[in-house]
Design an enzyme around this catalytic site. Structure first.
Site, PDB file in Angstrom:
ATOM      1  CB  ILE A   1     -24.939  11.257 -83.687  1.00 22.30           C
ATOM      2  CG1 ILE A   1     -24.088  12.145 -84.533  1.00 22.30           C
ATOM      3  CG2 ILE A   1     -26.027  11.391 -84.149  1.00 22.30           C
ATOM      4  CD1 ILE A   1     -24.058  12.444 -86.009  1.00 22.30           C
TER       5      ILE A   1
ATOM      6  CG  ASP B   1     -34.211   2.403 -80.957  1.00 20.58           C
ATOM      7  OD1 ASP B   1     -34.773   2.889 -80.116  1.00 20.58           O
ATOM      8  OD2 ASP B   1     -33.724   0.917 -79.980  1.00 20.58           O
ATOM      9  CG  LEU B   2     -28.508   0.477 -80.590  1.00 19.16           C
ATOM     10  CD1 LEU B   2     -26.957  -0.505 -81.100  1.00 19.16           C
ATOM     11  CD2 LEU B   2     -27.934   1.617 -81.925  1.00 19.16           C
TER      12      LEU B   2
ATOM     13  CB  SER C   1     -17.642   1.364 -70.379  1.00 24.28           C
ATOM     14  OG  SER C   1     -17.450   1.960 -69.165  1.00 24.28           O
TER      15      SER C   1
ATOM     16  CD  GLU D   1     -18.900   1.756 -63.735  1.00 28.40           C
ATOM     17  OE1 GLU D   1     -19.983   0.730 -63.383  1.00 28.40           O
ATOM     18  OE2 GLU D   1     -18.303   2.225 -63.659  1.00 28.40           O
TER      19      GLU D   1
ATOM     20  CE1 TYR E   1     -23.081   1.745 -69.947  1.00 31.03           C
ATOM     21  CE2 TYR E   1     -21.321   1.147 -68.426  1.00 31.03           C
ATOM     22  CZ  TYR E   1     -21.730   1.493 -69.622  1.00 31.03           C
ATOM     23  OH  TYR E   1     -21.650   2.392 -70.724  1.00 31.03           O
TER      24      TYR E   1
ATOM     25  CE  LYS F   1     -27.474  14.952 -57.923  1.00 24.00           C
ATOM     26  NZ  LYS F   1     -28.206  13.313 -57.764  1.00 24.00           N
TER      27      LYS F   1
ATOM     28  N   PRO G   1     -26.273  -0.433 -55.484  1.00 18.55           N
ATOM     29  CG  PRO G   1     -28.173  -1.428 -56.476  1.00 18.55           C
ATOM     30  CD  PRO G   1     -27.632  -0.836 -56.338  1.00 18.55           C
TER      31      PRO G   1
HETATM   32  P1  NDP Z   1     -24.338   9.234 -73.444  1.00 17.24           P
HETATM   33  O1  NDP Z   1     -25.469   8.958 -72.282  1.00 17.24           O
HETATM   34  O2  NDP Z   1     -24.321  10.978 -73.845  1.00 17.24           O
HETATM   35  O3  NDP Z   1     -24.967   8.930 -75.599  1.00 17.24           O
HETATM   36  C1  NDP Z   1     -25.673   7.813 -75.350  1.00 17.24           C
HETATM   37  C2  NDP Z   1     -26.681   7.763 -76.114  1.00 17.24           C
HETATM   38  O4  NDP Z   1     -27.655   6.684 -77.088  1.00 17.24           O
HETATM   39  C3  NDP Z   1     -27.479   8.768 -76.772  1.00 17.24           C
HETATM   40  O5  NDP Z   1     -27.139   9.057 -78.782  1.00 17.24           O
HETATM   41  C4  NDP Z   1     -28.568   8.529 -77.015  1.00 17.24           C
HETATM   42  O6  NDP Z   1     -30.182   8.870 -77.074  1.00 17.24           O
HETATM   43  C5  NDP Z   1     -28.425   7.084 -77.433  1.00 17.24           C
HETATM   44  N1  NDP Z   1     -29.614   6.090 -77.362  1.00 17.24           N
HETATM   45  C6  NDP Z   1     -29.517   5.187 -76.363  1.00 17.24           C
HETATM   46  N2  NDP Z   1     -30.445   4.072 -76.554  1.00 17.24           N
HETATM   47  C7  NDP Z   1     -30.707   4.188 -77.643  1.00 17.24           C
HETATM   48  C8  NDP Z   1     -31.240   3.351 -78.971  1.00 17.24           C
HETATM   49  N3  NDP Z   1     -32.379   2.459 -77.615  1.00 17.24           N
HETATM   50  N4  NDP Z   1     -31.540   2.845 -79.367  1.00 17.24           N
HETATM   51  C9  NDP Z   1     -30.571   4.330 -80.331  1.00 17.24           C
HETATM   52  N5  NDP Z   1     -29.740   5.185 -79.741  1.00 17.24           N
HETATM   53  C10 NDP Z   1     -29.846   5.156 -78.283  1.00 17.24           C
HETATM   54  O7  NDP Z   1     -23.487   8.655 -73.485  1.00 17.24           O
HETATM   55  P2  NDP Z   1     -21.866   8.882 -73.762  1.00 17.24           P
HETATM   56  O8  NDP Z   1     -21.687  10.144 -74.799  1.00 17.24           O
HETATM   57  O9  NDP Z   1     -21.303   9.853 -72.414  1.00 17.24           O
HETATM   58  O10 NDP Z   1     -21.743   7.717 -74.150  1.00 17.24           O
HETATM   59  C11 NDP Z   1     -20.936   7.705 -75.758  1.00 17.24           C
HETATM   60  C12 NDP Z   1     -21.170   5.806 -75.272  1.00 17.24           C
HETATM   61  O11 NDP Z   1     -19.772   5.355 -74.593  1.00 17.24           O
HETATM   62  C13 NDP Z   1     -21.792   5.358 -74.636  1.00 17.24           C
HETATM   63  O12 NDP Z   1     -22.306   3.714 -75.434  1.00 17.24           O
HETATM   64  C14 NDP Z   1     -21.362   4.483 -73.243  1.00 17.24           C
HETATM   65  O13 NDP Z   1     -22.010   3.613 -72.729  1.00 17.24           O
HETATM   66  C15 NDP Z   1     -19.539   4.351 -73.678  1.00 17.24           C
HETATM   67  N6  NDP Z   1     -18.763   4.722 -72.475  1.00 17.24           N
HETATM   68  C16 NDP Z   1     -19.087   6.701 -71.858  1.00 17.24           C
HETATM   69  C17 NDP Z   1     -18.001   7.036 -71.204  1.00 17.24           C
HETATM   70  C18 NDP Z   1     -18.165   8.137 -70.798  1.00 17.24           C
HETATM   71  O14 NDP Z   1     -17.599   7.858 -69.948  1.00 17.24           O
HETATM   72  N7  NDP Z   1     -19.141   8.614 -71.060  1.00 17.24           N
HETATM   73  C19 NDP Z   1     -16.867   5.713 -70.699  1.00 17.24           C
HETATM   74  C20 NDP Z   1     -16.743   3.950 -71.204  1.00 17.24           C
HETATM   75  C21 NDP Z   1     -17.957   3.957 -72.431  1.00 17.24           C
HETATM   76  P3  NDP Z   1     -30.504   9.921 -76.634  1.00 17.24           P
HETATM   77  O15 NDP Z   1     -29.808  11.358 -77.054  1.00 17.24           O
HETATM   78  O16 NDP Z   1     -32.018   9.924 -77.125  1.00 17.24           O
HETATM   79  O17 NDP Z   1     -30.776   9.657 -74.671  1.00 17.24           O
HETATM   80  P1  GDR Z   2     -20.122   5.850 -64.124  1.00 17.20           P
HETATM   81  O1  GDR Z   2     -20.329   7.850 -64.132  1.00 17.20           O
HETATM   82  O2  GDR Z   2     -21.133   5.571 -62.845  1.00 17.20           O
HETATM   83  O3  GDR Z   2     -18.440   5.453 -63.283  1.00 17.20           O
HETATM   84  O4  GDR Z   2     -20.089   5.643 -65.426  1.00 17.20           O
HETATM   85  P2  GDR Z   2     -21.501   7.598 -62.618  1.00 17.20           P
HETATM   86  O5  GDR Z   2     -20.925  10.139 -63.049  1.00 17.20           O
HETATM   87  O6  GDR Z   2     -22.363   7.843 -62.849  1.00 17.20           O
HETATM   88  O7  GDR Z   2     -20.708   7.697 -61.331  1.00 17.20           O
HETATM   89  C1  GDR Z   2     -19.257   8.239 -60.735  1.00 17.20           C
HETATM   90  C2  GDR Z   2     -19.258   7.959 -59.537  1.00 17.20           C
HETATM   91  O8  GDR Z   2     -20.390   8.623 -58.431  1.00 17.20           O
HETATM   92  C3  GDR Z   2     -20.763   8.271 -57.782  1.00 17.20           C
HETATM   93  N1  GDR Z   2     -22.122   8.976 -57.079  1.00 17.20           N
HETATM   94  C4  GDR Z   2     -22.807   9.547 -57.961  1.00 17.20           C
HETATM   95  N2  GDR Z   2     -22.957   9.175 -59.631  1.00 17.20           N
HETATM   96  C5  GDR Z   2     -24.462  10.112 -60.289  1.00 17.20           C
HETATM   97  N3  GDR Z   2     -24.557   9.434 -60.947  1.00 17.20           N
HETATM   98  N4  GDR Z   2     -25.333  10.942 -59.200  1.00 17.20           N
HETATM   99  C6  GDR Z   2     -24.953  11.047 -57.680  1.00 17.20           C
HETATM  100  O9  GDR Z   2     -25.672  11.946 -57.009  1.00 17.20           O
HETATM  101  C7  GDR Z   2     -23.650  10.352 -57.289  1.00 17.20           C
HETATM  102  N5  GDR Z   2     -23.511  10.945 -56.001  1.00 17.20           N
HETATM  103  C8  GDR Z   2     -21.950   9.478 -56.178  1.00 17.20           C
HETATM  104  C9  GDR Z   2     -21.235   6.834 -58.157  1.00 17.20           C
HETATM  105  O10 GDR Z   2     -21.349   6.317 -57.191  1.00 17.20           O
HETATM  106  C10 GDR Z   2     -20.452   6.199 -58.814  1.00 17.20           C
HETATM  107  O11 GDR Z   2     -19.136   5.814 -58.155  1.00 17.20           O
HETATM  108  C11 GDR Z   2     -20.149   6.163 -66.682  1.00 17.20           C
HETATM  109  C12 GDR Z   2     -21.036   6.222 -67.618  1.00 17.20           C
HETATM  110  O12 GDR Z   2     -20.895   7.560 -68.715  1.00 17.20           O
HETATM  111  C13 GDR Z   2     -21.052   4.683 -67.744  1.00 17.20           C
HETATM  112  O13 GDR Z   2     -21.685   4.888 -69.329  1.00 17.20           O
HETATM  113  C14 GDR Z   2     -19.184   4.858 -68.203  1.00 17.20           C
HETATM  114  O14 GDR Z   2     -19.175   3.394 -69.037  1.00 17.20           O
HETATM  115  C15 GDR Z   2     -18.537   5.128 -67.373  1.00 17.20           C
HETATM  116  O15 GDR Z   2     -18.664   6.147 -67.028  1.00 17.20           O
HETATM  117  C16 GDR Z   2     -17.214   4.760 -67.487  1.00 17.20           C
END
Ligand code: NDP
Ligand code: GDR
Length: 372
Positions: free
Chosen positions: A36, A94-95, A161, A163, A184, A227, A314
């Site tokens: 949340i 916690d998960l 995702s 991904e 991941y 970023k 990688p």
């Molecule tokens: P965030 O990284 O913003 O949020 C992740 C959440 O998970 C945070 O509340 C974090 O807590 C919590 N968390 C991390 N580790 C644990 C744990 N061990 N136990 C309980 N809670 C935990 O992710 P998003 O909101 O962007 O994404 C939500 C979900 O959707 C994630 O599962 C992500 O992988 C998935 N997803 C996201 C996409 C995107 O583009 N945003 C696309 C596809 C899938 P804390 O705030 O303390 O870090």
């Molecule tokens: P992604 O998102 O890996 O698609 O995962 P991210 O924004 O991290 O990367 C997107 C692309 O940008 C390239 N990249 C960089 N990425 C980061 N983070 N930092 C950099 O400096 C940078 N420069 C270039 C990456 O190589 C990549 O190709 C996100 C997350 O929200 C996942 O949890 C979710 O499942 C997927 O989107 C769908």
């Protein structure tokens, strides 16, 4: 006694408070949201509250406050009478701890469970692969098992995702094979199949949302879009001059998080559980995002971007572009915010944020070299 907890008057801590007296509250649907405190968790909470739900969130313990994204929703119970507060409660869990999940489900007895919690950073998953698998894959299994063993039937949403498609070329739909390219992504594939298995084996109403990248002003600052927009804001007001990035040629299907949480909710309102791809169906490279974001602020990205090898992964996912026709047809879902509008929303937000930082820097309260 119960273990329900909330933020303190700073909106950031947690302390023991009594749970909502159910008998006095009007009947409403109850949702439990893991993750949340994350980007999606905050938008989903807003959506569910707007639909009249009682929302319970699971938050993990952190040495720093991790509830910033909920501060605008939360009301201090000591300052606001309960009738005037939104029906939202936070609980520690916690998960990685199945007993905490079981306890939360027993306490809250939700109608719907949204599993959004994850170690969600792809590059970081190479650094902490065991932990990522434990939280992302086994964490989902723990929660599914807790839902299955609960006396009350609950609908379950799994945050899948794009991904998972990894190196399988676009367009990617529900029938596209997975080829994950990181710890991941492999863990998300496991969570996907656990969810399918619990649906088939136990008849759970369990759905996988296969969501493509979605962003917002609340996006974590180490994902590439945020970023970039944070850097644009800070460069614009003179707080920094360079931003260090990795691979600029990767293509992503970027949508707005506020639109995507609506699709999550819609999945759990259908007659039958199923899996759905959620995407804008447009692909842009990181370089295109740079052009749009710097260009909107009247800057040239080539003057400010430095490539740093440490941000290359990688194994890379080169190109993602969803085919969301099933979501459009069956859920009636479509994105409202397009690419350019998303970029502008994030840049506007981050210019404003940088202006606030600048005030602190100019007053000597903050070191300009200090990152946000
Ligand atoms: P965030 O990284 O913003 O949020 C992740 C959440 O998970 C945070 O509340 C974090 O807590 C919590 N968390 C991390 N580790 C644990 C744990 N061990 N136990 C309980 N809670 C935990 O992710 P998003 O909101 O962007 O994404 C939500 C979900 O959707 C994630 O599962 C992500 O992988 C998935 N997803 C996201 C996409 C995107 O583009 N945003 C696309 C596809 C899938 P804390 O705030 O303390 O870090
Ligand atoms: P992604 O998102 O890996 O698609 O995962 P991210 O924004 O991290 O990367 C997107 C692309 O940008 C390239 N990249 C960089 N990425 C980061 N983070 N930092 C950099 O400096 C940078 N420069 C270039 C990456 O190589 C990549 O190709 C996100 C997350 O929200 C996942 O949890 C979710 O499942 C997927 O989107 C769908």
């Amino acid at each position: 006694a119960n273990s329900s907890s909330t933020m303190n008057s700073n909106g950031a801590g947690a302390e023991e408070v009594p749970s909502v007296p159910r008998s006095l509250a009007p009947p409403r649907k109850v949702a439990l949201v893991t993750g949340i405190t994350g980007q999606d968790g905050s938008y989903l909470t807003e959506l569910l509250l707007s639909k009249g739900y009682e929302v319970h969130g699971l938050m993990r313990r952190s040495s720093n406050f991790n509830t910033q994204r909920l501060e605008h929703i939360y009301h201090d119970p000591h300052a606001t009478p309960s009738a005037q507060r939104p029906p939202m409660r936070l609980h520690y869990a916690d998960l990685s701890d199945s007993s905490s999940l079981r306890r939360a489900l027993d306490l809250v007895l939700p109608d719907e469970v949204y599993n959004l919690a994850a170690q969600s950073h792809v590059a970081v998953s190479y650094e902490i692969p065991d932990y990522t698998a434990d939280v992302v894959a086994t964490g989902a299994l723990r929660l599914l098992e807790a839902v299955r063993l609960s006396a009350k039937p609950m609908r379950y949403y799994q945050a899948g995702s794009s991904e998972m498609f990894g190196s399988t070329p676009p367009p990617q739909s529900e029938t596209t094979p997975f080829h994950p390219r990181s710890p991941y992504a492999a863990a998300k594939v496991a969570a996907h199949w656990y969810t399918v298995n619990y649906r088939e084996a136990y008849g759970l109403f369990a759905c996988n949302g296969v969501l493509f990248n979605h962003e917002s002003p609340r996006r974590g600052e180490n994902f590439v879009t945020r970023k970039i927009t944070r850097a644009v804001g800070r460069i614009k007001v003179g707080l920094q001059t360079k931003v260090f990035l990795g691979n600029l040629s990767a293509g992503r299907d970027w949508g707005f998080a506020g639109d995507y949480v609506e699709a999550m909710w819609l999945m759990l309102q259908q007659d039958k559980p199923a899996d759905y791809v959620v995407a804008t169906e447009e692909c842009h490279t990181v370089e295109e995002f740079l052009q749009a974001a710097f260009g909107y602020a009247g800057l040239d990205w080539k003057d400010h971007v430095v490539i740093d090898k440490k941000y290359f992964r990688p194994a890379e996912v080169d190109s993602l572009q969803g085919d969301a026709s099933k979501s459009r047809k069956e859920l009636g879902w479509k994105p409202k915010v397009g690419f350019q509008q998303l970029v502008e929303m994030m840049v506007d937000n981050d210019i404003e944020l940088a202006k606030q930082e600048k005030v602190l820097v100019d007053a000597g309260y903050r070191d300009p070299k200090q990152q946000a």
